[in-house]
Enzyme design. Sequence first.
Site, PDB file in Angstrom:
ATOM      1  N   ARG A 112       0.830  -1.199   0.000  1.00  0.00           N
ATOM      2  CA  ARG A 112       0.000   0.000   0.000  1.00  0.00           C
ATOM      3  C   ARG A 112       0.874   1.262   0.000  1.00  0.00           C
ATOM      4  NH1 ARG A 112      -4.774  -1.871  -0.293  1.00  0.00           N
ATOM      5  NH2 ARG A 112      -5.370  -3.728   0.882  1.00  0.00           N
ATOM      6  N   ASP A 113       0.461   2.237  -0.807  1.00  0.00           N
ATOM      7  CA  ASP A 113       1.139   3.527  -0.852  1.00  0.00           C
ATOM      8  C   ASP A 113       0.862   4.268   0.456  1.00  0.00           C
ATOM      9  OD1 ASP A 113       1.481   6.481  -1.490  1.00  0.00           O
ATOM     10  OD2 ASP A 113       2.092   5.603  -3.400  1.00  0.00           O
ATOM     11  N   ILE A 114       1.862   4.929   1.017  1.00  0.00           N
ATOM     12  CA  ILE A 114       1.678   5.631   2.292  1.00  0.00           C
ATOM     13  C   ILE A 114       0.955   6.971   2.122  1.00  0.00           C
ATOM     14  CG2 ILE A 114       3.625   4.492   3.426  1.00  0.00           C
ATOM     15  CD1 ILE A 114       5.199   7.139   3.035  1.00  0.00           C
ATOM     16  N   ASN A 169       5.175   6.137 -13.510  1.00  0.00           N
ATOM     17  CA  ASN A 169       5.779   7.457 -13.663  1.00  0.00           C
ATOM     18  C   ASN A 169       7.251   7.241 -13.965  1.00  0.00           C
ATOM     19  OD1 ASN A 169       3.346   8.710 -12.949  1.00  0.00           O
ATOM     20  ND2 ASN A 169       3.865   8.684 -10.782  1.00  0.00           N
ATOM     21  N   GLU A 185       9.193   9.849  -8.273  1.00  0.00           N
ATOM     22  CA  GLU A 185       9.807  10.340  -7.037  1.00  0.00           C
ATOM     23  C   GLU A 185      10.806   9.350  -6.453  1.00  0.00           C
ATOM     24  OE1 GLU A 185       6.592  11.405  -4.433  1.00  0.00           O
ATOM     25  OE2 GLU A 185       5.882  12.970  -5.790  1.00  0.00           O
ATOM     26  N   VAL A 186      10.549   8.059  -6.607  1.00  0.00           N
ATOM     27  CA  VAL A 186      11.473   7.017  -6.141  1.00  0.00           C
ATOM     28  C   VAL A 186      11.999   6.327  -7.385  1.00  0.00           C
ATOM     29  CG1 VAL A 186      11.723   4.898  -4.800  1.00  0.00           C
ATOM     30  CG2 VAL A 186      10.209   6.720  -3.972  1.00  0.00           C
ATOM     31  N   HIS A 237       8.221   1.285 -10.382  1.00  0.00           N
ATOM     32  CA  HIS A 237       7.041   0.859  -9.642  1.00  0.00           C
ATOM     33  C   HIS A 237       5.785   1.236 -10.409  1.00  0.00           C
ATOM     34  CE1 HIS A 237       8.121   4.899  -8.214  1.00  0.00           C
ATOM     35  NE2 HIS A 237       6.836   5.099  -7.913  1.00  0.00           N
ATOM     36  N   HIS A 276       1.787   1.998 -10.104  1.00  0.00           N
ATOM     37  CA  HIS A 276       0.722   2.393  -9.199  1.00  0.00           C
ATOM     38  C   HIS A 276      -0.555   1.709  -9.675  1.00  0.00           C
ATOM     39  CE1 HIS A 276       2.840   5.982  -7.446  1.00  0.00           C
ATOM     40  NE2 HIS A 276       3.507   5.876  -8.594  1.00  0.00           N
TER      41      HIS A 276
END
Length: 117
Positions: free
Chosen positions: A31-33, A89, A97-98, A102, A104
């Site tokens: 899960r995304d924080i 992304n 961002e990371v 990944h 989403h």
Amino acid sequence: MVTSDCLFCRIVKGDLPATVVHETATTLAFRDIGPKAPVHVLVIPKEHHADVAALAAADSGLAGEVLAAAAAVAEEEGLTGGGFRVIFNTGEHGGQEVFHVHAHVLGGRALGPMVSA
């Protein structure tokens, strides 16, 4: 290869906590924080690749496994009936961002337009 300074590699190694919802030998989904939808899960390969282009160039089979894991997450989260979105992304202009590839997986409500101006 797992890198010691990568946030997601540290999650794969168990050095940082995550709420894991799906795992295979080669992928991890958690899960995304900072969720942007009722369901917002990140799907990563356990092996470090900077972005989706790098992953596709290095290991197209693993890229397929990431997509298969994203589809499994959507099924497990009950998103297949109403629909869902899978987003990669890539790079600064793509909003990454990371810098560990990944996907989403987003759903649980109508998501609106893909890109807002």
